[in-house]
Write a protein that holds these residues in place. Structure first.
Motif, mmCIF file in Angstrom:
data_model
loop_
_atom_site.group_PDB
_atom_site.id
_atom_site.type_symbol
_atom_site.label_atom_id
_atom_site.label_comp_id
_atom_site.label_asym_id
_atom_site.label_seq_id
_atom_site.Cartn_x
_atom_site.Cartn_y
_atom_site.Cartn_z
ATOM 1 N N LEU A 73 0.807 -1.222 0.000
ATOM 2 C CA LEU A 73 0.000 0.000 0.000
ATOM 3 C C LEU A 73 0.830 1.257 0.000
ATOM 4 O O LEU A 73 0.484 2.245 -0.648
ATOM 5 C CB LEU A 73 -0.919 0.013 1.239
ATOM 6 N N TRP A 74 1.945 1.249 0.739
ATOM 7 C CA TRP A 74 2.675 2.499 0.978
ATOM 8 C C TRP A 74 4.115 2.481 0.490
ATOM 9 O O TRP A 74 4.871 3.417 0.751
ATOM 10 C CB TRP A 74 2.639 2.824 2.482
ATOM 11 N N GLY A 75 4.505 1.439 -0.230
ATOM 12 C CA GLY A 75 5.843 1.398 -0.798
ATOM 13 C C GLY A 75 6.874 0.810 0.159
ATOM 14 O O GLY A 75 6.644 0.649 1.350
ATOM 15 N N GLU A 76 8.039 0.486 -0.399
ATOM 16 C CA GLU A 76 9.129 -0.049 0.415
ATOM 17 C C GLU A 76 9.691 1.030 1.324
ATOM 18 O O GLU A 76 9.870 2.178 0.905
ATOM 19 C CB GLU A 76 10.242 -0.599 -0.482
ATOM 20 N N LEU A 77 9.983 0.656 2.556
ATOM 21 C CA LEU A 77 10.573 1.610 3.490
ATOM 22 C C LEU A 77 11.988 1.976 3.055
ATOM 23 O O LEU A 77 12.734 1.126 2.551
ATOM 24 C CB LEU A 77 10.626 1.001 4.892
ATOM 25 N N PRO A 78 12.391 3.237 3.231
ATOM 26 C CA PRO A 78 13.777 3.620 2.924
ATOM 27 C C PRO A 78 14.759 2.851 3.806
ATOM 28 O O PRO A 78 14.409 2.398 4.904
ATOM 29 C CB PRO A 78 13.806 5.122 3.259
ATOM 30 N N SER A 79 15.975 2.703 3.315
ATOM 31 C CA SER A 79 16.981 1.947 4.075
ATOM 32 C C SER A 79 17.326 2.618 5.391
ATOM 33 O O SER A 79 17.680 1.953 6.365
ATOM 34 C CB SER A 79 18.247 1.768 3.233
ATOM 35 N N ALA A 80 17.232 3.952 5.429
ATOM 36 C CA ALA A 80 17.498 4.692 6.666
ATOM 37 C C ALA A 80 16.237 5.445 7.057
ATOM 38 O O ALA A 80 15.807 6.370 6.349
ATOM 39 C CB ALA A 80 18.660 5.657 6.480
ATOM 40 N N LEU A 81 15.614 5.041 8.161
ATOM 41 C CA LEU A 81 14.390 5.691 8.616
ATOM 42 C C LEU A 81 14.728 6.840 9.558
ATOM 43 O O LEU A 81 15.515 6.679 10.490
ATOM 44 C CB LEU A 81 13.488 4.692 9.344
ATOM 45 N N ALA A 82 14.139 7.986 9.296
ATOM 46 C CA ALA A 82 14.341 9.156 10.152
ATOM 47 C C ALA A 82 13.150 10.084 9.978
ATOM 48 O O ALA A 82 12.474 10.083 8.933
ATOM 49 C CB ALA A 82 15.629 9.895 9.781
ATOM 50 N N ARG A 83 12.858 10.845 11.009
ATOM 51 C CA ARG A 83 11.748 11.788 10.961
ATOM 52 C C ARG A 83 11.920 12.747 9.792
ATOM 53 O O ARG A 83 13.033 13.141 9.449
ATOM 54 C CB ARG A 83 11.680 12.559 12.280
ATOM 55 N N ASP A 84 10.807 13.094 9.173
ATOM 56 C CA ASP A 84 10.740 14.003 8.022
ATOM 57 C C ASP A 84 11.267 13.376 6.735
ATOM 58 O O ASP A 84 11.477 14.071 5.743
ATOM 59 C CB ASP A 84 11.487 15.315 8.297
ATOM 60 N N THR A 85 11.454 12.053 6.720
ATOM 61 C CA THR A 85 11.786 11.349 5.484
ATOM 62 C C THR A 85 10.518 11.170 4.652
ATOM 63 O O THR A 85 9.451 10.886 5.194
ATOM 64 C CB THR A 85 12.401 9.977 5.797
ATOM 65 N N SER A 86 10.629 11.331 3.337
ATOM 66 C CA SER A 86 9.481 11.137 2.439
ATOM 67 C C SER A 86 9.885 10.251 1.272
ATOM 68 O O SER A 86 11.054 10.198 0.886
ATOM 69 C CB SER A 86 8.969 12.490 1.900
ATOM 70 N N TRP A 87 8.918 9.537 0.717
ATOM 71 C CA TRP A 87 9.146 8.744 -0.476
ATOM 72 C C TRP A 87 7.849 8.657 -1.269
ATOM 73 O O TRP A 87 6.771 8.985 -0.770
ATOM 74 C CB TRP A 87 9.665 7.352 -0.125
ATOM 75 N N THR A 88 7.937 8.238 -2.511
ATOM 76 C CA THR A 88 6.754 8.091 -3.352
ATOM 77 C C THR A 88 6.451 6.609 -3.545
ATOM 78 O O THR A 88 7.351 5.760 -3.499
ATOM 79 C CB THR A 88 6.935 8.756 -4.725
ATOM 80 N N ALA A 89 5.177 6.305 -3.732
ATOM 81 C CA ALA A 89 4.745 4.921 -3.916
ATOM 82 C C ALA A 89 3.647 4.882 -4.967
ATOM 83 O O ALA A 89 2.853 5.815 -5.096
ATOM 84 C CB ALA A 89 4.235 4.334 -2.596
ATOM 85 N N GLU A 90 3.623 3.792 -5.721
ATOM 86 C CA GLU A 90 2.554 3.537 -6.676
ATOM 87 C C GLU A 90 1.516 2.650 -5.991
ATOM 88 O O GLU A 90 1.818 1.525 -5.599
ATOM 89 C CB GLU A 90 3.098 2.864 -7.931
ATOM 90 N N SER A 91 0.313 3.163 -5.836
ATOM 91 C CA SER A 91 -0.741 2.418 -5.147
ATOM 92 C C SER A 91 -1.588 1.661 -6.160
ATOM 93 O O SER A 91 -1.999 2.225 -7.178
ATOM 94 C CB SER A 91 -1.626 3.380 -4.349
ATOM 95 N N PRO A 92 -1.891 0.369 -5.899
ATOM 96 C CA PRO A 92 -2.789 -0.366 -6.788
ATOM 97 C C PRO A 92 -4.229 0.107 -6.596
ATOM 98 O O PRO A 92 -4.556 0.756 -5.608
ATOM 99 C CB PRO A 92 -2.624 -1.813 -6.330
ATOM 100 N N ALA A 93 -5.088 -0.219 -7.557
ATOM 101 C CA ALA A 93 -6.516 0.070 -7.382
ATOM 102 C C ALA A 93 -7.009 -0.643 -6.138
ATOM 103 O O ALA A 93 -6.627 -1.774 -5.855
ATOM 104 C CB ALA A 93 -7.298 -0.385 -8.614
ATOM 105 N N TRP A 94 -7.863 0.017 -5.368
ATOM 106 C CA TRP A 94 -8.305 -0.516 -4.083
ATOM 107 C C TRP A 94 -9.790 -0.261 -3.927
ATOM 108 O O TRP A 94 -10.443 0.308 -4.804
ATOM 109 C CB TRP A 94 -7.497 0.099 -2.944
ATOM 110 N N SER A 95 -10.364 -0.698 -2.807
ATOM 111 C CA SER A 95 -11.811 -0.613 -2.637
ATOM 112 C C SER A 95 -12.333 0.806 -2.704
ATOM 113 O O SER A 95 -13.427 1.051 -3.204
ATOM 114 C CB SER A 95 -12.218 -1.235 -1.294
ATOM 115 N N PHE A 96 -11.575 1.774 -2.184
ATOM 116 C CA PHE A 96 -12.057 3.149 -2.124
ATOM 117 C C PHE A 96 -11.599 4.006 -3.301
ATOM 118 O O PHE A 96 -12.011 5.163 -3.406
ATOM 119 C CB PHE A 96 -11.571 3.818 -0.833
#
Length: 265
Positions: free
Chosen positions: A132-155
């Protein structure tokens, strides 16, 4: 993803999604989690007989029409190897249903005994979902952002999301995400059930069905995860439709809003 499987979806009512029959269908492939990866470090360590409970509500708004459904869900861990298996009990509108489900940590989704995505559960209820939200970045830290491709879903339809990590504590496997996404076209439900793309309208005192053309969908999510499990979630979806002109109905636009909230008890 290679080897992905798409599961069925269902809906009931006059464009009001029933929680009790909600199918959140997402493609996924079985993938092992790399030891020491961000997703591995975020996993909750389930114990046999452990119980996790949630409350969920879905409210649908279309013009002056509003519909809300509340659900209580209890998951009891049956086994933890090779996958986490639960006995699930759900109560909605005075009706209780029981099911057996398994949890796929690599996708964050749940399946029933037949391998189908369980009708009564949203994948949001368990843990972080790379599907749903993409692969987590290798280094997690506050204010990190990334983009993800979401599949079609119920809503809503498939689309692109911006995922932002607004809080993170590695020691307690706690994080908070905000997700903003958009896409155009039909939802998973509408793709699998084209008859869902209609709406009741009144013409000269009579009710008829008019065809809907899905346009833009925007969604915003706030997800809180504590000890590797979703503790709170809110999904706010706004969908735009066009009703094409016909001999009886002039062209008009329709807006539908869906708000889902989830709380771990």
């Amino acid at each position: 993803m290679e080897g992905a499987v798409t599961f069925p979806v269902d809906r009931t009512g006059n464009h009001v999604i029933s929680v009790r029959r909600l199918w959140c269908a997402f493609p996924f492939a079985v993938v092992l989690i790399a030891p020491g990866s961000p997703l591995d470090r975020l996993q909750h360590q389930f114990r046999p007989a452990e119980t996790v409970s949630f409350r969920m509500s879905i409210e649908t708004m279309e013009g002056s029409n509003r519909n809300r459904q509340d659900v209580a869900l209890r998951l009891t861990v049956r086994t933890v190897e090779p996958h986490v298996a639960f006995d699930a009990r759900q109560t909605s509108n005075g009706v209780t249903t029981d099911a057996e489900i398994t949890f796929e940590p690599s996708s964050g989704l749940v399946r029933n005994a037949k391998g189908e995505n369980l009708a009564e559960l949203s994948p949001l209820l368990i843990a972080y979902s790379p599907t749903l939200w993409g692969e987590l970045p290798s280094a997690l830290a506050r204010d990190t952002s990334w983009t993800a491709e979401s599949p079609a879903w119920s809503f809503g339809p498939s689309g692109r999301e911006t995922v932002s990590l607004t809080a993170y504590d590695a020691a307690t496997r706690t994080l908070k995400l905000t997700i903003a996404g958009s896409g155009s076209g039909p939802s998973r439900v509408e793709l699998d059930h084209p008859t869902a793309l209609s709406v009741a309208t009144s013409v000269s005192g009579s009710t008829m069905r008019a065809r809907l053309v899905p346009l833009k969908t925007r969604w915003r999510e706030t997800i809180e995860i504590d000890d590797g499990l979703v503790s709170r979630a809110r999904i706010d979806v706004e969908r735009e439709y066009l009703v094409p002109p016909s001999s009886l109905v002039p062209e008009f636009h329709l807006t539908r809003r869906i708000v889902e909230t989830i709380t771990r008890m």
